[in-house]
Write a protein that holds these residues in place. Structure first.
Motif, PDB file in Angstrom:
ATOM      1  N   ARG A  21     -35.190 -38.114  50.763  1.00  0.00           N
ATOM      2  CA  ARG A  21     -34.408 -37.990  49.539  1.00  0.00           C
ATOM      3  C   ARG A  21     -35.267 -38.237  48.304  1.00  0.00           C
ATOM      4  NH1 ARG A  21     -30.573 -41.689  48.965  1.00  0.00           N
ATOM      5  NH2 ARG A  21     -29.228 -40.366  47.679  1.00  0.00           N
ATOM      6  N   MET A  22     -36.186 -39.187  48.393  1.00  0.00           N
ATOM      7  CA  MET A  22     -37.065 -39.482  47.254  1.00  0.00           C
ATOM      8  C   MET A  22     -37.939 -38.279  46.910  1.00  0.00           C
ATOM      9  SD  MET A  22     -38.148 -43.297  48.527  1.00  0.00           S
ATOM     10  CE  MET A  22     -39.523 -43.564  47.414  1.00  0.00           C
ATOM     11  N   VAL A  23     -38.555 -37.699  47.928  1.00  0.00           N
ATOM     12  CA  VAL A  23     -39.472 -36.584  47.702  1.00  0.00           C
ATOM     13  C   VAL A  23     -38.705 -35.337  47.246  1.00  0.00           C
ATOM     14  CG1 VAL A  23     -41.103 -35.030  48.843  1.00  0.00           C
ATOM     15  CG2 VAL A  23     -41.205 -37.479  49.292  1.00  0.00           C
ATOM     16  N   HIS A  24     -37.540 -35.103  47.844  1.00  0.00           N
ATOM     17  CA  HIS A  24     -36.729 -33.946  47.472  1.00  0.00           C
ATOM     18  C   HIS A  24     -36.261 -34.034  46.020  1.00  0.00           C
ATOM     19  CE1 HIS A  24     -32.669 -32.167  46.899  1.00  0.00           C
ATOM     20  NE2 HIS A  24     -33.246 -31.107  47.448  1.00  0.00           N
ATOM     21  N   ALA A  25     -35.861 -35.217  45.586  1.00  0.00           N
ATOM     22  CA  ALA A  25     -35.264 -35.380  44.258  1.00  0.00           C
ATOM     23  C   ALA A  25     -36.199 -34.950  43.135  1.00  0.00           C
ATOM     24  CB  ALA A  25     -34.831 -36.827  44.059  1.00  0.00           C
ATOM     25  N   VAL A  26     -37.505 -35.134  43.337  1.00  0.00           N
ATOM     26  CA  VAL A  26     -38.476 -34.791  42.293  1.00  0.00           C
ATOM     27  C   VAL A  26     -39.362 -33.616  42.702  1.00  0.00           C
ATOM     28  CG1 VAL A  26     -38.513 -37.046  41.184  1.00  0.00           C
ATOM     29  CG2 VAL A  26     -39.994 -36.633  43.154  1.00  0.00           C
ATOM     30  N   ASN A  27     -39.058 -33.032  43.869  1.00  0.00           N
ATOM     31  CA  ASN A  27     -39.831 -31.899  44.390  1.00  0.00           C
ATOM     32  C   ASN A  27     -41.326 -32.212  44.385  1.00  0.00           C
ATOM     33  OD1 ASN A  27     -40.083 -29.298  45.494  1.00  0.00           O
ATOM     34  ND2 ASN A  27     -40.495 -28.392  43.482  1.00  0.00           N
ATOM     35  N   PRO A  74     -44.030 -43.074  49.492  1.00  0.00           N
ATOM     36  CA  PRO A  74     -42.583 -43.106  49.770  1.00  0.00           C
ATOM     37  C   PRO A  74     -42.196 -44.086  50.867  1.00  0.00           C
ATOM     38  CG  PRO A  74     -43.290 -40.847  49.439  1.00  0.00           C
ATOM     39  CD  PRO A  74     -44.542 -41.687  49.474  1.00  0.00           C
ATOM     40  N   VAL A  75     -42.940 -44.114  51.975  1.00  0.00           N
ATOM     41  CA  VAL A  75     -42.602 -45.060  53.047  1.00  0.00           C
ATOM     42  C   VAL A  75     -42.892 -46.493  52.609  1.00  0.00           C
ATOM     43  CG1 VAL A  75     -44.849 -44.881  54.243  1.00  0.00           C
ATOM     44  CG2 VAL A  75     -42.820 -45.593  55.496  1.00  0.00           C
ATOM     45  N   PHE A  76     -43.955 -46.691  51.858  1.00  0.00           N
ATOM     46  CA  PHE A  76     -44.316 -48.033  51.390  1.00  0.00           C
ATOM     47  C   PHE A  76     -43.222 -48.574  50.477  1.00  0.00           C
ATOM     48  CE2 PHE A  76     -47.615 -50.627  48.826  1.00  0.00           C
ATOM     49  CZ  PHE A  76     -47.460 -51.728  49.647  1.00  0.00           C
ATOM     50  N   TYR A  77     -42.807 -47.781  49.506  1.00  0.00           N
ATOM     51  CA  TYR A  77     -41.767 -48.232  48.575  1.00  0.00           C
ATOM     52  C   TYR A  77     -40.456 -48.530  49.298  1.00  0.00           C
ATOM     53  CZ  TYR A  77     -44.774 -46.502  44.749  1.00  0.00           C
ATOM     54  OH  TYR A  77     -45.798 -46.274  43.866  1.00  0.00           O
ATOM     55  N   SER A  78     -40.076 -47.649  50.210  1.00  0.00           N
ATOM     56  CA  SER A  78     -38.826 -47.857  50.922  1.00  0.00           C
ATOM     57  C   SER A  78     -38.853 -49.144  51.740  1.00  0.00           C
ATOM     58  CB  SER A  78     -38.530 -46.664  51.839  1.00  0.00           C
ATOM     59  OG  SER A  78     -37.395 -46.908  52.643  1.00  0.00           O
ATOM     60  N   VAL A  79     -39.945 -49.360  52.475  1.00  0.00           N
ATOM     61  CA  VAL A  79     -40.047 -50.572  53.295  1.00  0.00           C
ATOM     62  C   VAL A  79     -40.078 -51.819  52.410  1.00  0.00           C
ATOM     63  CG1 VAL A  79     -41.546 -51.847  54.883  1.00  0.00           C
ATOM     64  CG2 VAL A  79     -41.091 -49.417  55.272  1.00  0.00           C
ATOM     65  N   LEU A  80     -40.793 -51.756  51.298  1.00  0.00           N
ATOM     66  CA  LEU A  80     -40.825 -52.908  50.384  1.00  0.00           C
ATOM     67  C   LEU A  80     -39.421 -53.217  49.853  1.00  0.00           C
ATOM     68  CD1 LEU A  80     -44.065 -52.322  48.244  1.00  0.00           C
ATOM     69  CD2 LEU A  80     -43.713 -54.055  50.011  1.00  0.00           C
ATOM     70  N   PHE A 251     -38.905 -29.757  62.104  1.00  0.00           N
ATOM     71  CA  PHE A 251     -39.705 -28.704  61.489  1.00  0.00           C
ATOM     72  C   PHE A 251     -40.911 -29.237  60.698  1.00  0.00           C
ATOM     73  CE2 PHE A 251     -36.241 -29.630  58.508  1.00  0.00           C
ATOM     74  CZ  PHE A 251     -36.908 -29.817  57.309  1.00  0.00           C
ATOM     75  N   MET A 252     -41.011 -30.547  60.547  1.00  0.00           N
ATOM     76  CA  MET A 252     -42.165 -31.142  59.870  1.00  0.00           C
ATOM     77  C   MET A 252     -43.230 -31.626  60.848  1.00  0.00           C
ATOM     78  SD  MET A 252     -40.587 -33.338  56.696  1.00  0.00           S
ATOM     79  CE  MET A 252     -39.690 -32.545  55.349  1.00  0.00           C
ATOM     80  N   GLY A 260     -48.061 -32.740  51.864  1.00  0.00           N
ATOM     81  CA  GLY A 260     -47.724 -33.007  50.468  1.00  0.00           C
ATOM     82  C   GLY A 260     -46.759 -31.984  49.903  1.00  0.00           C
ATOM     83  N   LYS A 261     -45.688 -31.679  50.629  1.00  0.00           N
ATOM     84  CA  LYS A 261     -44.713 -30.680  50.197  1.00  0.00           C
ATOM     85  C   LYS A 261     -43.311 -31.225  50.349  1.00  0.00           C
ATOM     86  CE  LYS A 261     -43.879 -27.048  52.822  1.00  0.00           C
ATOM     87  NZ  LYS A 261     -44.022 -25.727  53.505  1.00  0.00           N
ATOM     88  N   ALA A 262     -42.471 -30.969  49.367  1.00  0.00           N
ATOM     89  CA  ALA A 262     -41.095 -31.463  49.407  1.00  0.00           C
ATOM     90  C   ALA A 262     -40.164 -30.442  50.048  1.00  0.00           C
ATOM     91  CB  ALA A 262     -40.619 -31.773  47.994  1.00  0.00           C
TER      92      ALA A 262
END
Length: 282
Positions: A21-27, A74-80, A251-252, A260-262
């Motif tokens: 969701r984080m990566v998608h929101a800002v593409n 993204p994973v670092f921020y979420s886990v923190l 699919f990823m 590095g693609k949203a």
């Protein structure tokens, strides 16, 4: 009480949702490596590390973690956030102007949990070793953990640090290498084959262990506890963590394309459907 395997699994799924969701929101952002390291970072922060309440940069009397491959922010921020360092709601500001959650972690933003600016690859181990030696000078018996990409090892500074660590017997550091075999331009073998990473670390006199199932929480728990038991014995410790880039989203996986693609709207919906919410979205 430390969370059990089911609780760690539930949190892992929620962190995956956060990443997508984080990566998608800002593409913009790096979902592939983030998804590949989700089980590891969740287990490290929730079960393995000896952490104090709150956050201070000195980090005295607790284990410390340094992220070297900072593009997997993204994973670092979420886990923190989900480990209590800052509000989970702040994940919605990822990569926005004036946000503390920049594309690569920075210290001048004052984000709790972030100890170094990372993103210039190859520098994290040098910082981790400095922190580990500071622990020794302070009589602090806690452990320094660091995470590095396998493609990142193509940077020369790593090998200076690897040589230094064994020469100076920095035996309170556990450096984990995310071995997914992929980087932004293709497989690591295609971009710059490095041969046996294990043989190289052992040639530099490190104690090396492997976690063959790097997306299996029980295997990660066993591997990290094994690594902890090897500290304090005169050698730095390296974990070779075999992961799948894009893990948890069909699919990823098995491709470097999502380094590095949203995802677009339809792809996000498909990815989230494969990771049903276990806690609560931000």
């Amino acid at each position: 009480m430390k969370p059990n395997t089911q609780q760690l699994s539930d949190l892992t799924i929620q962190v995956r949702r956060d990443i997508l969701r984080m990566v998608h929101a800002v593409n913009s952002g790096h979902p592939g490596g983030s998804l590949g390291c989700t089980e590891f970072l969740v287990t490290l922060y929730q079960n393995i590390m000896d952490r104090k309440e709150g956050f201070d940069m000195d980090g005295i009397g607790e284990d410390l973690f340094f992220l070297s491959n900072g593009h997997i922010s993204p994973v670092f921020y979420s886990v923190l956030a989900r480990s209590g360092y800052f509000p989970v709601s702040e994940l919605a500001t990822f990569r926005l102007l004036n946000s503390r959650l920049q594309g690569h972690p920075t210290t001048h933003e004052g984000l709790p949990g972030v100890r170094i600016a990372s993103g210039s690859l190859g520098q994290g181990l040098s910082v981790a070793l400095g922190a580990a030696q500071a622990k020794k000078l302070n009589g602090d018996n806690h452990i320094i953990y660091s995470l590095h990409g396998d493609g990142e090892l193509q940077e020369g500074q790593n090998w200076e640090a690897i040589m230094y660590a064994s020469a100076k017997k920095v035996d309170n550091v556990i450096a984990t290498i995310d071995l997914n075999g992929k980087q932004i331009d293709g497989t690591t073998d295609e971009v710059l084959a490095m041969g046996s990473i294990r043989a190289k670390f052992e040639a530099f006199d490190w104690d090396v262990l492997e976690i063959k199932e790097g997306n299996n929480i029980d295997a990660i728990l066993a591997g990290l506890n094994d690594a902890k038991s090897r500290t304090g014995k005169g050698k730095p410790v390296c974990i070779l963590l075999h992961t799948e880039m894009g893990n948890g989203v069909d699919f990823m996986m098995h491709t470097h394309a999502w380094h590095g693609k949203a995802p677009n709207n339809d792809q996000l919906a498909s990815a989230l459907a494969q990771n049903t919410s276990t806690l609560a979205d931000y």
